[in-house]
Design an enzyme around this catalytic site. Sequence first.
Site, PDB file in Angstrom:
ATOM      1  N   HIS A 122       0.811  -1.226   0.000  1.00 37.89           N
ATOM      2  CA  HIS A 122       0.000   0.000   0.000  1.00 37.89           C
ATOM      3  C   HIS A 122       0.839   1.269   0.000  1.00 37.89           C
ATOM      4  O   HIS A 122       0.297   2.362  -0.198  1.00 37.89           O
ATOM      5  CB  HIS A 122      -0.930   0.034   1.216  1.00 37.89           C
ATOM      6  N   ASP A 159      -3.461 -10.388  -2.729  1.00 32.09           N
ATOM      7  CA  ASP A 159      -4.008  -9.859  -1.485  1.00 32.09           C
ATOM      8  C   ASP A 159      -5.440  -9.381  -1.737  1.00 32.09           C
ATOM      9  O   ASP A 159      -5.774  -8.947  -2.843  1.00 32.09           O
ATOM     10  CB  ASP A 159      -3.144  -8.690  -1.013  1.00 32.09           C
ATOM     11  N   HIS A 161      -6.825  -6.754  -0.705  1.00 34.88           N
ATOM     12  CA  HIS A 161      -6.831  -5.305  -0.914  1.00 34.88           C
ATOM     13  C   HIS A 161      -5.956  -4.968  -2.123  1.00 34.88           C
ATOM     14  O   HIS A 161      -4.895  -5.564  -2.316  1.00 34.88           O
ATOM     15  CB  HIS A 161      -6.292  -4.578   0.317  1.00 34.88           C
ATOM     16  N   ASP A 243      -5.500 -12.516   2.988  1.00 36.16           N
ATOM     17  CA  ASP A 243      -6.712 -11.974   3.595  1.00 36.16           C
ATOM     18  C   ASP A 243      -7.958 -12.133   2.722  1.00 36.16           C
ATOM     19  O   ASP A 243      -9.041 -11.682   3.102  1.00 36.16           O
ATOM     20  CB  ASP A 243      -6.523 -10.520   4.025  1.00 36.16           C
TER      21      ASP A 243
END
Length: 309
Positions: A122, A159, A161, A243
Amino acid sequence: MTTKIITHADCLQHLNLPDHPEQVARLEYVLAALAPLGLESVNAPLIADDDLLRVHPQRHITAIRTAAPQSGFASLDADTHMSPGTLTAALRAAGGAIRAVDMVMSGEASNVFVATRPPGHHCEKETAMGFCFFGNIALAAKHALDHHGLKRVAIVDFDVHHGNGTQDLVEGDSRIFFASTHQMPLYPGTGHAHETGGHSNVINCPLPEGADSKAFRAVMELQVLPAVERWAPELLLISAGFDAHKADPLAGMNLAEVDFAWITQQLCELASKHCQGRVVSCLEGGYNLEALAASAVAHVKVLKEQKSG
């Protein structure tokens, strides 16, 4: 094939506020679960500023160093906090990604799993966010290109996200292909299908809440894997966030360990075909401790089972 793990005890010294999902226990669970596999563990070095400068301007590096507290916590945003051990942990996580590239390029290992924290995907050029301080996987890609003279590398991020930071750091580099599967809508709100990079080198595959194995495998088989095939990378990098697991508290996808094993196998087959099996995988998210540990084991077992290509 030789699979090795890169980690460091310093990565356990990055503390977060109580009840924060990115806790020390994440890495403790992963390392404990991987231990029975009997793989050699290598210490992650501290990354040099010269390497960080491949993707981050000096002002970002200085800002992170300046923010590091001597005691207590410093909050960079509502999600991203620093304790006295955070800076060193972040430098180890980024350095581990660099070291992993060196290991697979020299033949010291065929593939490497970088089991470190904090995660990195991120972090944008000048913005630490989403628990991340430096762009670990992007740094690894740039190092492979600039230091080892490769011409094409690929990053696949599964992931849950979107890897907004990785995209920000690599989308302007025509040598790097980036693909991301992720839940949408979800933090950080980026990763729309129309985001294709400055050189048609980005593929985003947003999936709805509730997406299951069938949906995940479909976008991988129809979009991501063919694109990696066309790119024919000389090194394959994986942002391995777990996740998207059905048990994860921060998202709503419904994958299981078998799905992470499956995509790892698919990516390893492409790596065997195009880049002598060279794979570097970096741990990103995953916040249910048991699911994270089991998924990491499923992922690394596939890496371990690969034959030389």
